[in-house]
Design a protein around this motif. Structure first.
Motif, PDB file in Angstrom:
ATOM      1  N   TYR A  34       0.826  -1.214   0.000  1.00 49.46           N
ATOM      2  CA  TYR A  34       0.000   0.000   0.000  1.00 49.46           C
ATOM      3  C   TYR A  34       0.862   1.267   0.000  1.00 49.46           C
ATOM      4  O   TYR A  34       0.333   2.367   0.060  1.00 49.46           O
ATOM      5  N   GLU A  50      -8.865   6.911  -2.314  1.00 47.00           N
ATOM      6  CA  GLU A  50      -8.507   6.180  -1.084  1.00 47.00           C
ATOM      7  C   GLU A  50      -7.314   6.814  -0.359  1.00 47.00           C
ATOM      8  O   GLU A  50      -6.418   7.373  -0.999  1.00 47.00           O
ATOM      9  N   TYR A  52      -4.413   5.639   2.603  1.00 42.27           N
ATOM     10  CA  TYR A  52      -3.860   4.502   3.334  1.00 42.27           C
ATOM     11  C   TYR A  52      -3.078   5.014   4.555  1.00 42.27           C
ATOM     12  O   TYR A  52      -2.276   5.943   4.437  1.00 42.27           O
ATOM     13  N   GLN A 132      -8.912  -6.978   2.819  1.00 41.51           N
ATOM     14  CA  GLN A 132      -9.565  -5.834   3.468  1.00 41.51           C
ATOM     15  C   GLN A 132     -10.799  -6.321   4.239  1.00 41.51           C
ATOM     16  O   GLN A 132     -11.675  -6.962   3.671  1.00 41.51           O
ATOM     17  N   VAL A 209      -7.455   1.304   5.311  1.00 40.73           N
ATOM     18  CA  VAL A 209      -7.851   1.918   4.039  1.00 40.73           C
ATOM     19  C   VAL A 209      -9.114   2.743   4.272  1.00 40.73           C
ATOM     20  O   VAL A 209     -10.114   2.223   4.779  1.00 40.73           O
TER      21      VAL A 209
END
Lengths: 215, 381
Positions: A34, A50, A52, A132, A209
């Motif tokens: 990520y 998104e 992270y 996730q 996330v």
């Protein structure tokens, strides 16, 4: 004199054990994929809307209740959250703005208990074993399964800077946290416990996330 | 070895206080409860020097049986509160929190527990080899009432810590402001909502407020008695109000005893003291009970006043306990009727009328008795 020697020896042994265990290795999960690390704990993916965040599990709240999901480790609430992070509230605020989220800014410390936070909806998930998992699946509320925490971009930038709590994400509607859950209203209290069976162990790293539901 | 004994008890009591404080999630979320440990150490050292060395009270010299009792009883209580797994997590979390470290929770707890057990064993061996003798009883209580420099300093230090906490600890500051505001405004609904917000801990907070208002004489206690009855029914409300008022009375009694008469005169005025002296001369051991029965005499003034007479704690408590009972029951009946119970309302009105008539009659009888005593005194002179 003998007692003093025994006492000093015992204290020394205790500190040695404590010091030895303090440096026990802790696993790193999925951080690289990520693009986050200790030195760069936050990353923005504008294409996917998104954000992270690299966090560390605080095992205390796999057993005890809290209302804080993620708090900056240097904030006054830095030891009171399920997840600790090096990300500051300001960095998280800026990241959410970058992915197109709009702050609600509808709560203050004087708001009526039960008032719900507004702002762009945020889908929060935890990366566990490279998968996730929705945040609500990893948490219990008063010992029962949580339904949908309905996280929102509350904003609260000025208040967060003033209070210096370090609050990034809260379970219930909050006038200080940059984002918080709208399902449970303001002043709901400390009733959220992480699920030890789902989350990594105390001291392990985990990527969070945060996806802004922008249209 | 004395230093170790006192220090160990301080740490033990501090850890117990911190673990009890952790159980209140409101408190746990706002402070690092491990700070209760140095507070415990300081408290034990002060108790040892004042109550142990100065006043020769056996509980304050922390002999091994006392320490063992605290360890076992409080250990079992904490196990019941948290369970074994919870206790291991909480001890570890409490210790690592002020250091902002990620030491493994269970291992940290085991180290702390091992050190505590080791300390207890060392104390046990020391007690077996060189037992600490108990102080003989029949200490002269008069010594307690004289002006003592250590007493003044210790009491002033504790009071200064309380005042300092108000300025330095924000949650304490908010608590004091909020409670004082509600009591001063006689806002029963706000007080009810406030106590309710603490859930399970509501009665404990109510008791703390009662003690707080006892120390600060101008704040009204009856509002809290109403609220307790309103929230938990007249019976349990009365039990809570009565017992917390007893604790408040003890605190005032010991503050006055610690400060001595010259200081107390400044707090509650010479006139009030002379009034209390007069009652004490006339009624002896029944003084406190008589004064508690009279609603026109301040509860806090009596507690402070008794603290610098030669009265012992037990007669003071018996007098206070019996004397405050009628008013507590009547006020609780009034409070219990606020949620619409007509029978309780009727009892409250009847009780209130009896209390007023009774106090007026008592006042008249006392005034007559005092007048006769004055006349007899004048005739003699």
């Amino acid at each position: 004199m003998k007692f003093k020697q025994v006492l000093v020896t015992a204290l020394g042994a205790g500190l040695l054990v404590l010091g030895g265990t303090a440096f026990a290795p802790q696993s790193v999960q999925a951080a690289k994929s990520y693009g986050v690390s200790d030195s760069k704990p936050i990353k923005v993916n504008q294409a996917k809307h998104e954000v992270y965040l690299e966090t560390t599990i605080n095992g205390t709240y796999l057993n005890q209740p809290t209302r804080h999901v993620i708090v900056n480790e240097k904030g006054s609430n830095g030891t009171k959250s399920l997840l600790k992070t090096k990300v500051t509230p300001n960095q998280f605020y800026a990241a959410l703005k970058k992915v197109g989220a709009k702050p609600g800014n509808n709560l203050t410390a004087k708001s009526k208990a039960g008032t719900k936070i507004k702002g762009t909806k945020l889908n929060v998930s935890f990366v566990i074993n490279n998968k996730q998992v929705a945040a609500n699946k990893a948490v219990q509320v008063k010992g029962k399964a949580a339904k949908n925490l309905d996280f929102r971009f509350g904003g609260n930038k000025a208040h967060a800077a003033k209070m210096k709590t370090g609050c990034v994400l809260c379970f219930d509607s909050c006038p200080v946290g940059i984002a918080s859950g709208a399902t449970y209203g303001f002043s709901y209290g400390e009733h959220f416990t992480g699920k030890a069976s789902v989350l990594p162990k105390d001291g392990q790293h985990m990527v969070v996330v945060v996806k802004a539901a922008t249209k | 070895m004395t230093r170790f004994r006192v220090g160990y008890n301080g740490v033990l009591i501090g850890i117990i206080l911190a673990l009890l404080a952790w159980h209140n999630s409101w408190l746990q979320m706002r402070i690092a409860v491990a700070w209760f440990i140095p507070i415990g150490v300081l408290g034990v050292i002060l108790c040892y020097f004042y109550y142990g060395k100065k006043l020769h009270q056996n509980w304050a010299i922390f002999r091994f049986p006392t320490t063992l009792g605290i360890f076992v009883i409080m250990g079992l209580l904490l196990l019941l509160m948290y369970g074994l797994n919870g206790l291991l997590v909480v001890i570890g979390a409490m210790i690592r929190e002020p250091f902002n470290q990620m030491w493994p929770l269970t291992q940290t707890s085991f180290v702390v527990l091992a050190l505590l057990v080791l300390g207890l064993i060392i104390e046990g061996i020391s007690h077996y080899r060189h037992p600490v003798p108990k102080f003989p009883k029949n200490e002269n209580i008069q010594e307690l009432t004289s002006q003592s420099k250590i007493g003044i300093v210790l009491t002033l230090v504790i009071l200064a810590l309380c005042v300092g906490s108000y300025f330095w600890i924000a949650p304490f500051h908010h608590f004091v402001d909020e409670v004082t505001g509600m009591l001063a405004r006689l806002d029963i609904h706000a007080l009810r909502d406030y106590l309710q917000s603490f859930g399970f801990w509501g009665p404990v907070i109510s008791a703390l407020i009662m003690v707080f208002q006892s120390v600060l004489a101008p704040l009204p206690a009856f509002l809290l008695t109403f609220t307790n009855a309103y929230l938990w029914g007249w019976f349990w409300g009365a039990v809570l109000s009565w017992s917390s008022a007893m604790v408040g009375a003890i605190v005032c009694f010991y503050i006055a005893r610690g400060l001595g008469r010259p200081f107390a005169e400044k707090v509650i005025t010479k006139k009030a003291l002379h009034k209390i002296d007069h009652f004490f001369d006339e009624y002896g051991n029944y003084t406190v009970m008589v004064l508690r029965l009279l609603p026109f005499v301040s509860f806090d003034e009596v507690s402070y006043g008794a603290g610098f007479t030669s009265m012992k704690l037990v007669p003071f408590l018996i007098g206070t306990g019996i004397g405050q009972l009628p008013a507590t029951i009547v006020y609780s009946l009034v409070g219990g009727s606020l949620n619409g119970n007509k029978m309780i309302l009727f009892l409250a009105i009847v009780g209130f009328m009896i209390l007023i008539v009774g106090s007026l009659v008592a006042r008249k009888v006392i005034a007559n008795k005092q007048r006769k005593a004055r006349m007899a005194h004048d005739e003699l002179s």
